[in-house]
Scaffold this active site. Structure first.
Site, PDB file in Angstrom:
ATOM      1  N   LEU A  64       0.818  -1.191   0.057  1.00  0.00           N
ATOM      2  CA  LEU A  64      -0.018   0.199  -0.224  1.00  0.00           C
ATOM      3  C   LEU A  64       0.912   1.169  -0.062  1.00  0.00           C
ATOM      4  O   LEU A  64       0.840   2.024   1.013  1.00  0.00           O
ATOM      5  CB  LEU A  64      -0.898  -0.065   1.073  1.00  0.00           C
ATOM      6  CG  LEU A  64      -2.247   0.941   1.122  1.00  0.00           C
ATOM      7  CD1 LEU A  64      -3.138   0.470   0.202  1.00  0.00           C
ATOM      8  CD2 LEU A  64      -2.877   1.071   2.517  1.00  0.00           C
ATOM      9  N   GLY A  65       1.556   1.600  -1.241  1.00  0.00           N
ATOM     10  CA  GLY A  65       2.437   2.697  -1.273  1.00  0.00           C
ATOM     11  C   GLY A  65       1.642   3.528  -2.294  1.00  0.00           C
ATOM     12  O   GLY A  65       0.425   3.703  -2.112  1.00  0.00           O
ATOM     13  N   ARG A  66       2.443   4.568  -2.816  1.00  0.00           N
ATOM     14  CA  ARG A  66       1.768   5.547  -3.559  1.00  0.00           C
ATOM     15  C   ARG A  66       0.926   4.991  -4.585  1.00  0.00           C
ATOM     16  O   ARG A  66      -0.391   5.250  -4.556  1.00  0.00           O
ATOM     17  CB  ARG A  66       2.727   6.310  -4.413  1.00  0.00           C
ATOM     18  CG  ARG A  66       3.742   7.250  -3.378  1.00  0.00           C
ATOM     19  CD  ARG A  66       4.727   7.929  -4.229  1.00  0.00           C
ATOM     20  NE  ARG A  66       5.988   8.569  -3.515  1.00  0.00           N
ATOM     21  CZ  ARG A  66       6.936   7.869  -3.231  1.00  0.00           C
ATOM     22  NH1 ARG A  66       7.397   6.828  -3.759  1.00  0.00           N
ATOM     23  NH2 ARG A  66       7.895   8.403  -2.631  1.00  0.00           N
ATOM     24  N   ILE A  67       1.274   4.078  -5.461  1.00  0.00           N
ATOM     25  CA  ILE A  67       0.317   3.311  -6.332  1.00  0.00           C
ATOM     26  C   ILE A  67      -1.011   2.506  -5.681  1.00  0.00           C
ATOM     27  O   ILE A  67      -1.981   2.486  -6.363  1.00  0.00           O
ATOM     28  CB  ILE A  67       1.067   2.548  -7.276  1.00  0.00           C
ATOM     29  CG1 ILE A  67       2.094   3.379  -7.946  1.00  0.00           C
ATOM     30  CG2 ILE A  67       0.238   1.823  -8.316  1.00  0.00           C
ATOM     31  CD1 ILE A  67       3.087   2.711  -8.989  1.00  0.00           C
TER      32      ILE A  67
ATOM     33  N   ARG B  90       5.276  -4.211   5.183  1.00  0.00           N
ATOM     34  CA  ARG B  90       5.987  -4.180   6.114  1.00  0.00           C
ATOM     35  C   ARG B  90       5.778  -3.712   7.433  1.00  0.00           C
ATOM     36  O   ARG B  90       6.028  -4.256   8.618  1.00  0.00           O
ATOM     37  CB  ARG B  90       7.395  -3.431   5.632  1.00  0.00           C
ATOM     38  CG  ARG B  90       8.099  -4.196   4.495  1.00  0.00           C
ATOM     39  CD  ARG B  90       9.227  -3.310   4.057  1.00  0.00           C
ATOM     40  NE  ARG B  90       8.708  -2.054   3.465  1.00  0.00           N
ATOM     41  CZ  ARG B  90       9.390  -1.353   2.685  1.00  0.00           C
ATOM     42  NH1 ARG B  90      10.722  -1.608   2.705  1.00  0.00           N
ATOM     43  NH2 ARG B  90       8.966  -0.089   1.908  1.00  0.00           N
TER      44      ARG B  90
ATOM     45  N   ARG C  61       6.229  -6.885 -10.495  1.00  0.00           N
ATOM     46  CA  ARG C  61       7.347  -7.615 -10.955  1.00  0.00           C
ATOM     47  C   ARG C  61       7.053  -8.968 -10.855  1.00  0.00           C
ATOM     48  O   ARG C  61       6.512  -9.644  -9.989  1.00  0.00           O
ATOM     49  CB  ARG C  61       8.603  -7.421 -10.225  1.00  0.00           C
ATOM     50  CG  ARG C  61       9.147  -6.137 -10.237  1.00  0.00           C
ATOM     51  CD  ARG C  61       9.755  -5.885 -11.670  1.00  0.00           C
ATOM     52  NE  ARG C  61      10.586  -4.340 -11.730  1.00  0.00           N
ATOM     53  CZ  ARG C  61      10.052  -3.207 -12.180  1.00  0.00           C
ATOM     54  NH1 ARG C  61       8.520  -3.138 -12.275  1.00  0.00           N
ATOM     55  NH2 ARG C  61      10.576  -2.030 -12.355  1.00  0.00           N
TER      56      ARG C  61
ATOM     57  N   ASP D  49       0.331  -8.181 -15.686  1.00  0.00           N
ATOM     58  CA  ASP D  49       1.222  -7.230 -16.515  1.00  0.00           C
ATOM     59  C   ASP D  49       2.363  -7.400 -16.771  1.00  0.00           C
ATOM     60  O   ASP D  49       3.253  -6.740 -17.214  1.00  0.00           O
ATOM     61  CB  ASP D  49       0.595  -5.744 -16.113  1.00  0.00           C
ATOM     62  CG  ASP D  49       1.273  -4.530 -16.984  1.00  0.00           C
ATOM     63  OD1 ASP D  49       0.914  -4.623 -18.180  1.00  0.00           O
ATOM     64  OD2 ASP D  49       2.000  -3.705 -16.358  1.00  0.00           O
TER      65      ASP D  49
ATOM     66  N   GLU E 184      10.570 -11.543 -18.927  1.00  0.00           N
ATOM     67  CA  GLU E 184      10.104 -10.641 -19.843  1.00  0.00           C
ATOM     68  C   GLU E 184      11.126 -10.429 -21.118  1.00  0.00           C
ATOM     69  O   GLU E 184      12.308 -10.309 -20.718  1.00  0.00           O
ATOM     70  CB  GLU E 184       9.647  -9.273 -19.376  1.00  0.00           C
ATOM     71  CG  GLU E 184       8.390  -9.610 -18.275  1.00  0.00           C
ATOM     72  CD  GLU E 184       8.092  -8.246 -17.799  1.00  0.00           C
ATOM     73  OE1 GLU E 184       8.882  -7.111 -18.133  1.00  0.00           O
ATOM     74  OE2 GLU E 184       7.130  -8.125 -17.001  1.00  0.00           O
TER      75      GLU E 184
ATOM     76  N   HIS F 154       3.329  -5.762 -19.770  1.00  0.00           N
ATOM     77  CA  HIS F 154       4.070  -4.774 -18.943  1.00  0.00           C
ATOM     78  C   HIS F 154       3.970  -3.272 -19.483  1.00  0.00           C
ATOM     79  O   HIS F 154       4.819  -2.483 -19.635  1.00  0.00           O
ATOM     80  CB  HIS F 154       5.733  -5.230 -18.867  1.00  0.00           C
ATOM     81  CG  HIS F 154       6.283  -4.369 -17.754  1.00  0.00           C
ATOM     82  ND1 HIS F 154       7.608  -5.033 -17.303  1.00  0.00           N
ATOM     83  CD2 HIS F 154       5.853  -3.385 -16.993  1.00  0.00           C
ATOM     84  CE1 HIS F 154       7.782  -4.424 -16.072  1.00  0.00           C
ATOM     85  NE2 HIS F 154       6.764  -3.322 -16.121  1.00  0.00           N
TER      86      HIS F 154
ATOM     87  N   GLY G 221       1.852  -1.019 -17.689  1.00  0.00           N
ATOM     88  CA  GLY G 221       1.193  -0.323 -16.648  1.00  0.00           C
ATOM     89  C   GLY G 221       1.385   1.243 -16.722  1.00  0.00           C
ATOM     90  O   GLY G 221       0.459   1.898 -16.450  1.00  0.00           O
TER      91      GLY G 221
END
Length: 309
Positions: free
Chosen positions: A148-151, A171, A228, A252, A257, A275, A277
Site C-alpha cells: 500500500l504505497g503511492r500506487i 512491512r 514484478r 502485466d 520478460e 508490461h 502499466g
C-alpha cells in the site's frame, strides 16, 4: 562546455531531445564497443541517465555522482553498491500513479467480465448462436493489496469507488489508513476475493506470493500482478490457473520478460498485458521530464526531486 553523461538504454524521444539540449550524451546501448566507450569517457562522467547499473559499471566511472533512473522501480540498480560509493540514485515516482491505478482496475474488470473473450465471441460470429456466459462483478468483493504505497493507495481509492472492501499487507501498519491491515500475507489472501500485487521488486520480495499464498487465495480467488514477475512463484501460479487452484489472473508482468509461459496462452481465465502499466504518452513524458529535472538539480547543486539514495 556541457556536462557529459552516459545513457544506458533507450528513452523517449522527448527525453532524449531534452538531454541532448543540455548535455553531451554518450549512449552506451548504441555503442559498437561498450568497453571502449566507457574507457574513453570515464574520467569525465558524473551522471548516468537510465537504469541497469551494477557495481562493475560504477567502479569504471570514478567521478560518478548520480544515477537518474527512468521508472519508479529501481531493482535494476545495485542500490547497496551505490550507497557504498556515495552515488545518489533517483527514480520517477508519483507521476505514474494514476496510469498504474487505471490499468489495474481495467485489468480487473477485463478479467471479471471476460472482456477479451467476449470481444472474440462477437468477432467470431458466435453471438447469434447464444448469449455469452454470465460472469462476475467487483462490487461487494474484498481486495487485498500487497504493497500500500503511492500506487497502492490510488488503486485502493478506485477499488472503493467500485464498491469493494479494501484490506492490505505490507512491512508495517499505516495508522492513518482506514483499511484493515494484515501482518501475514497468507491470512490476507485467505480473506480476499482479489489479491493485487503492487510491491517493489528485488531480493526482499522475491517469491513472496508463494504456493501457500496462492493456495490461501483459493479456487474462488483472482490474482492481479502489476509489480514484478519475480514476486510470484510463477510455475505454481501457472499450474494452479490450469487446474482450478485459483480462479483467474490478470498479469502485466512476468518472471522472464518478454518471454511469457506458453501454458498461459491456452487458458481462458487469464488476461495478459505486455508490461504496459505506465505506458501512456502523458505518463512516460512526465517520467522522462523527471529524469532530466533530477540531473539538472544535481548539476546545479540543488536538492534532488526524487532521491532513492
Amino acid at each position: 562546455m556541457p556536462e557529459e553523461i552516459i545513457q544506458t538504454h533507450k528513452l523517449l524521444d522527448r527525453c532524449e531531445a531534452a538531454l541532448d539540449e543540455r548535455y553531451t550524451v554518450h549512449r552506451l546501448h548504441l555503442a559498437e564497443d561498450r568497453d571502449a566507450l566507457i574507457a574513453e569517457v570515464a574520467p569525465r562522467i558524473r551522471a548516468i541517465a537510465g537504469g541497469s547499473v551494477q557495481a562493475d559499471l560504477m567502479d569504471r566511472l570514478p567521478r560518478l555522482e548520480l544515477i537518474s533512473s527512468f521508472g519508479v522501480g529501481y531493482d535494476s540498480i545495485d542500490i547497496a553498491a551505490a550507497r557504498e560509493r556515495n552515488i545518489r540514485v533517483t527514480n520517477t515516482p508519483n507521476v505514474l500513479n494514476d496510469a498504474m491505478a487505471e490499468i489495474t482496475i481495467g485489468l480487473m474488470v477485463s478479467l471479471a467480465r471476460r472482456l477479451p473473450q467476449s470481444d472474440r465471441y462477437v468477432r467470431e460470429g458466435r453471438w447469434p448462436s447464444g448469449n455469452f456466459p454470465l460472469q462476475t462483478e467487483l462490487n461487494g468483493k474484498t481486495v487485498g493489496i500487497l504493497g500500500l504505497g503511492r500506487i497502492g493507495k490510488e488503486i485502493a481509492l478506485r477499488c472503493q469507488a467500485m464498491k469493494m472492501r479494501v484490506v492490505y499487507y505490507g512491512r508495517r501498519e499505516q495508522g492513518d489508513e482506514p483499511h484493515v491491515y494484515y501482518d501475514k500475507l497468507e491470512d490476507m489472501a485467505r480473506d480476499s476475493d482479489w489479491l493485487v500485487i503492487i510491491a517493489p521488486g528485488g531480493k526482499s520480495t522475491e517469491g513472496i506470493v508463494s504456493r501457500k499464498v496462492l493456495e490461501a487465495l483459493g479456487p474462488q480467488g483472482y490474482l492481479v500482478n502489476m509489480a514484478r514477475g519475480s514476486l510470484i512463484d510463477e510455475p505454481a501460479m501457472v499450474e494452479m490457473l490450469g487446474n482450478g487452484g485459483i480462479a483467474g489472473a490478470a498479469l502485466d508482468v512476468f518472471a522472464d520478460e518478454p518471454n511469457v509461459p506458453e501454458a498461459l496462452f491456452a487458458l481462458d481465465n487469464v488476461v495478459l498485458s505486455p508490461h504496459q502499466g505506465s505506458a501512456t504518452h502523458q505518463t512516460r513524458n512526465k517520467m522522462g521530464d523527471l529524469v532530466v529535472a533530477n540531473l539538472e538539480a544535481h548539476f546545479a547543486g540543488d536538492p534532488l526531486l526524487s532521491a532513492v539514495v
